[in-house]
Design a protein around this motif. Sequence first.
Motif, PDB file in Angstrom:
ATOM      1  N   ARG A 102       0.836  -1.262  -0.065  1.00 27.87           N
ATOM      2  CA  ARG A 102      -0.178  -0.143  -0.263  1.00 27.87           C
ATOM      3  C   ARG A 102       0.939   1.412   0.170  1.00 27.87           C
ATOM      4  NH1 ARG A 102      -0.572   2.977   4.742  1.00 27.87           N
ATOM      5  NH2 ARG A 102       0.293   1.957   6.667  1.00 27.87           N
ATOM      6  N   ASP A 106      -0.146   7.011   3.049  1.00 27.54           N
ATOM      7  CA  ASP A 106      -1.535   6.880   3.501  1.00 27.54           C
ATOM      8  C   ASP A 106      -1.520   6.664   5.205  1.00 27.54           C
ATOM      9  OD1 ASP A 106      -4.267   6.634   3.595  1.00 27.54           O
ATOM     10  OD2 ASP A 106      -4.588   4.623   2.704  1.00 27.54           O
ATOM     11  N   ASP A 107      -2.693   7.345   5.653  1.00 28.03           N
ATOM     12  CA  ASP A 107      -2.759   7.037   7.013  1.00 28.03           C
ATOM     13  C   ASP A 107      -4.595   7.225   7.214  1.00 28.03           C
ATOM     14  OD1 ASP A 107      -2.963   7.315   9.873  1.00 28.03           O
ATOM     15  OD2 ASP A 107      -2.382   9.598  10.136  1.00 28.03           O
ATOM     16  N   ALA A 108      -4.804   5.756   7.534  1.00 30.07           N
ATOM     17  CA  ALA A 108      -6.101   5.275   7.604  1.00 30.07           C
ATOM     18  C   ALA A 108      -6.716   6.210   8.987  1.00 30.07           C
ATOM     19  CB  ALA A 108      -6.247   3.945   7.701  1.00 30.07           C
ATOM     20  N   SER A 109      -5.849   6.483   9.874  1.00 25.91           N
ATOM     21  CA  SER A 109      -6.577   6.934  11.248  1.00 25.91           C
ATOM     22  C   SER A 109      -7.059   8.342  10.961  1.00 25.91           C
ATOM     23  CB  SER A 109      -5.296   7.285  12.150  1.00 25.91           C
ATOM     24  OG  SER A 109      -4.317   7.895  11.745  1.00 25.91           O
ATOM     25  N   ASN A 111      -9.558   9.040   8.958  1.00 31.44           N
ATOM     26  CA  ASN A 111     -11.048   9.029   8.956  1.00 31.44           C
ATOM     27  C   ASN A 111     -11.492  10.113   7.880  1.00 31.44           C
ATOM     28  OD1 ASN A 111     -11.287   6.925  10.449  1.00 31.44           O
ATOM     29  ND2 ASN A 111     -11.400   8.224  12.437  1.00 31.44           N
ATOM     30  N   ARG A 116      -6.642  12.044   3.385  1.00 30.79           N
ATOM     31  CA  ARG A 116      -5.968  10.689   2.907  1.00 30.79           C
ATOM     32  C   ARG A 116      -5.458  11.009   1.344  1.00 30.79           C
ATOM     33  NH1 ARG A 116      -8.927   5.370   4.824  1.00 30.79           N
ATOM     34  NH2 ARG A 116      -7.174   4.594   3.862  1.00 30.79           N
TER      35      ARG A 116
END
Length: 371
Positions: A102, A106-109, A111, A116
Motif C-alpha cells: 500500500r 496513507d494514514d487510515a486514522s 477518517n 488521505r
Amino acid sequence: MAAGLTGAAILGRIPGRIILTDPAPVPPQQSFQSCEFCHGLGRLRSTSSFPGISPQRFQKRRGATVTSAAMAMAATQEAFVPSRDSRREHLEQSFVAAPSPRNRADDASLNNPLLRRERMGCGWLGVIMEWEGVVVEEDLSLDRKAWRAIAEEEGKSLPPAFLLKRAAGMKNEQAISEVLCWSRDFQHIKRMAKRKEDLYQYMQRGTYRLLPGSRDFVQALKRYKVPISVASTRPRRITERAIEAVGMEGFFDEVVAAEDVYRGKPDPEMFLYAAERLGFIPERCIVFGSSNSSVEAAHDARMKCVAVAGTHPVFELGAADLVVKRLTELSVVDLKNLADLDAPEFQAPEPQLEESREEDRDLEERRFMAL
C-alpha cells in the motif's frame, strides 16, 4: 484391472472418471477393502479374497466394517482421476505473487478521504534545509583555523587536511572522539567542543551573508504552504541568533540543532528527527545540502537530496538526486516530482518467481504422484 476385482464389473469410463458397480452378492468368506485411488494415480487398489479369515478377524486386523452393504456402497463410489494438465495447474497455482504494498503516505486514522487523498498525492512533502552552505554562506577556512587553534591550546598535533575535510559537517564532539581521536573522556570532549565553537564564533564575528536566491526560494515554499525545517550541527542559541541576524525569523517551522541529536552527518539521525518534527514520512522529505556527507545522510534516511554547489563544485556532488548552483533554478514542480512515491526508486521490488528447472518440475510431479 477387472481380474483383480472379485465380482466387480466396470460399467463405463469417461475422461477422468471410472464408475464401478458390484451387482453380484459378496460371499461371506471374502472381504473387500474400499476401492480408492492413490491420490490421483488412477490405479485401482483392492484386497483380494482372504481365504480362511472371517469378517470378524478381518475387522480386528484392518479396523474396517466388512458388511455386504458397506462393500457394495464402496464398490460403486466414483473415483476422480486427475489428468496431467490438472496436476501441472496445481503446481503452478502454488506460486502466487505477493500483493502489491500500500501507499506508505496513507494514514487510515485520519477518517477523512480527502485528507488521505491529499497525503497520497505528490504535493504532500516537507523540506529540510541545512543552514550553512544552503541558506547562508559557509566559510570552511574559518572552521579549519578553529580546529588548529584548539589543537595548539590542548597540545595536540595539528590535524591534517584530509581529517579536517572528513570532520566537516559533524558535531564537534563526534569529530573529536571519532575522527581526530583526541580523547575518550566525555567531560574532556564536551569542554574541547565548546571551546572550539567559541573560537569559531570569535573568528566569524557574527557576520552572515545570505546566498543568492535563498530568501526568495524560502518565501515561495511558504507561499505554497510547504513545511520547512532547518538542520544545523551548531548549537541552538547560535543557529537562532543567525536566523535573526539575516531577518528570516518566522520563515521556518522547525529548527533542529546540535543539542537535539547525538550524531551529525553522515549519520541520518538529524534528518530523521527533522522529518519527525515536521510530521512527514522520510520518503516525502527533500533534503537541501552542500556536501557529499549531506547526500549520504539523506539517502540513508530514504530521502531525496538536492545538492547546492558552492562550497563544493558540481562534479563532486554527482551522487545527489539533483544538483543546482543556486536555489532560484528550482520550482515547486521539481520538488513534487522528487517527492513522488510512484518514482521507480521508491517502488517495492516485484516478486521474482524462480524458474524451476525441468528436472525440478519433474521431481515435484513424481512426489505428487507418489502420495
